[in-house]
Design an enzyme around this catalytic site. Sequence first.
Site, PDB file in Angstrom:
ATOM      1  N   ASP A   1      15.321 -28.397  -5.527  1.00 23.48           N
ATOM      2  CA  ASP A   1      16.772 -28.180  -5.586  1.00 23.48           C
ATOM      3  C   ASP A   1      17.173 -27.034  -4.657  1.00 23.48           C
ATOM      4  O   ASP A   1      18.354 -26.733  -4.505  1.00 23.48           O
ATOM      5  CB  ASP A   1      17.255 -27.974  -7.026  1.00 23.48           C
ATOM      6  CG  ASP A   1      16.698 -26.718  -7.669  1.00 23.48           C
ATOM      7  OD1 ASP A   1      15.839 -26.048  -7.063  1.00 23.48           O
ATOM      8  OD2 ASP A   1      17.130 -26.397  -8.807  1.00 23.48           O
ATOM      9  N   SER A   2      16.177 -26.432  -3.993  1.00 25.84           N
ATOM     10  CA  SER A   2      16.464 -25.505  -2.881  1.00 25.84           C
ATOM     11  C   SER A   2      17.265 -26.227  -1.797  1.00 25.84           C
ATOM     12  O   SER A   2      17.872 -25.592  -0.933  1.00 25.84           O
ATOM     13  CB  SER A   2      15.163 -24.945  -2.296  1.00 25.84           C
ATOM     14  OG  SER A   2      14.238 -25.991  -2.055  1.00 25.84           O
TER      15      SER A   2
ATOM     16  N   ASP B   1      12.851 -32.627  -7.956  1.00 27.94           N
ATOM     17  CA  ASP B   1      13.260 -31.488  -8.785  1.00 27.94           C
ATOM     18  C   ASP B   1      14.478 -31.875  -9.622  1.00 27.94           C
ATOM     19  O   ASP B   1      15.478 -32.352  -9.075  1.00 27.94           O
ATOM     20  CB  ASP B   1      13.641 -30.328  -7.840  1.00 27.94           C
ATOM     21  CG  ASP B   1      13.329 -28.977  -8.413  1.00 27.94           C
ATOM     22  OD1 ASP B   1      12.854 -28.902  -9.564  1.00 27.94           O
ATOM     23  OD2 ASP B   1      13.545 -27.978  -7.688  1.00 27.94           O
TER      24      ASP B   1
ATOM     25  N   LYS C   1       9.990 -32.265 -11.516  1.00 23.51           N
ATOM     26  CA  LYS C   1       9.718 -30.871 -11.866  1.00 23.51           C
ATOM     27  C   LYS C   1      10.897 -30.350 -12.675  1.00 23.51           C
ATOM     28  O   LYS C   1      12.046 -30.662 -12.346  1.00 23.51           O
ATOM     29  CB  LYS C   1       9.546 -30.023 -10.589  1.00 23.51           C
ATOM     30  CG  LYS C   1       9.382 -28.528 -10.874  1.00 23.51           C
ATOM     31  CD  LYS C   1       8.975 -27.759  -9.649  1.00 23.51           C
ATOM     32  CE  LYS C   1      10.108 -27.371  -8.738  1.00 23.51           C
ATOM     33  NZ  LYS C   1      11.181 -26.569  -9.362  1.00 23.51           N
TER      34      LYS C   1
ATOM     35  N   GLU D   1      12.497 -26.720 -14.497  1.00 15.11           N
ATOM     36  CA  GLU D   1      12.404 -25.269 -14.602  1.00 15.11           C
ATOM     37  C   GLU D   1      12.509 -24.830 -16.065  1.00 15.11           C
ATOM     38  O   GLU D   1      13.260 -25.425 -16.844  1.00 15.11           O
ATOM     39  CB  GLU D   1      13.548 -24.609 -13.815  1.00 15.11           C
ATOM     40  CG  GLU D   1      13.435 -24.789 -12.324  1.00 15.11           C
ATOM     41  CD  GLU D   1      14.446 -23.944 -11.549  1.00 15.11           C
ATOM     42  OE1 GLU D   1      15.107 -23.078 -12.160  1.00 15.11           O
ATOM     43  OE2 GLU D   1      14.565 -24.168 -10.328  1.00 15.11           O
TER      44      GLU D   1
ATOM     45  N   GLU E   1       6.542 -18.925 -10.004  1.00 15.08           N
ATOM     46  CA  GLU E   1       7.322 -18.332  -8.913  1.00 15.08           C
ATOM     47  C   GLU E   1       7.574 -16.859  -9.169  1.00 15.08           C
ATOM     48  O   GLU E   1       8.093 -16.472 -10.232  1.00 15.08           O
ATOM     49  CB  GLU E   1       8.661 -19.085  -8.767  1.00 15.08           C
ATOM     50  CG  GLU E   1       9.536 -18.510  -7.653  1.00 15.08           C
ATOM     51  CD  GLU E   1      10.653 -19.434  -7.190  1.00 15.08           C
ATOM     52  OE1 GLU E   1      10.714 -20.596  -7.647  1.00 15.08           O
ATOM     53  OE2 GLU E   1      11.449 -18.988  -6.338  1.00 15.08           O
TER      54      GLU E   1
HETATM   55  O1  KIV Z   1      13.494 -25.915  -5.220  1.00 14.64           O
HETATM   56  C1  KIV Z   1      12.411 -25.564  -4.700  1.00 14.64           C
HETATM   57  O2  KIV Z   1      12.228 -25.621  -3.478  1.00 14.64           O
HETATM   58  C2  KIV Z   1      11.372 -25.089  -5.589  1.00 14.64           C
HETATM   59  C3  KIV Z   1      10.144 -24.499  -4.973  1.00 14.64           C
HETATM   60  C4  KIV Z   1      10.453 -23.157  -4.457  1.00 14.64           C
HETATM   61  C5  KIV Z   1       8.999 -24.488  -5.912  1.00 14.64           C
HETATM   62  O3  KIV Z   1      11.517 -25.151  -6.776  1.00 14.64           O
END
Ligand code: KIV
Length: 286
Positions: free
Chosen positions: A50-51, A89, A119, A121, A186
């Site tokens: 989600d970056s 994500d 993934k 969080e 992280e």
């Molecule tokens: O969103 C992302 O890119 C991430 C990584 C930094 C692990 O969660």
Amino acid sequence: MADARLSRITVPAVATAPARGERLVMLTAYDYPSARLVEAAGADLVLVGDSLAMVVLGHDDTLAVTMDEMLHHVRAVRRGTERALLVADMPYGSFHLGPEQAVANAVRFLKEGGAEAVKIEGARPEIVRALVAAEVPVMGHLGLTPQSLHRFGGFRVQGRGQEARAALLAAALAVEEAGAFSLVLECIPSALAAEVSEVLTIPTIGIGAGPACDGQVLVFHDLLGFEPRLAPRFVRRYAELGRDAREALAAFAADVRAGRFPTAAESYDDPATAQPETEPARIYGA
Ligand code: KIV
């Protein structure tokens, strides 16, 4: 995971990498060309993080990105990924209402996006359990979870101090026990990441969590020097492609303004009057 270079990486292969003493390589990708590059580099996992919200869509944090936006990019990355395991994500708000919402959205990533895992969080074993029960492999993510930005009061190192250390260790064990196949750590102290990695059976994948993790991940744009806003100490820039791109684009602009682009060799003649050897057979490629 050098022994698996020729075949597709699977969830069980990732989950058992520490037992084989193999270190995992994960990179983010957000579209077809970045996926092709990450794949060619031999990454074991490609994460559509989600970056995306920050490095591609230009937001100041990750909170704004939606399921539909993430899906759009997961599909593009799917088209560029062959061997690496594709992890999507779960964006902010896509699982926070509870297990039912989490399963509905995760299933979209697998069915509509072609992802092989998601993934999530935070310390949410109940969500992990529900996803695993719905046949969705889950990667956990603890430590500096950017979706908790406002609760943390900024992007700060987590897990410092006895209480925070104990809480993170307990959360990691709970996420593993709930059925996660791997865990991103992280921005936590290296010693804590080492302890978590020692205690868990599943692999830890670190970002700003020191060298003792079972694998490492960096954001594509950070590693290649495309993201100018944040420069945390854990980012190693292997290239300065942002600078190179700026120089290349400025050179194009200067050539256009000075009349140096295009040349005759970069232009077409009328076939009736052209010299045969100067006329390309086809416009693109062979
Ligand atoms: O969103 C992302 O890119 C991430 C990584 C930094 C692990 O969660």
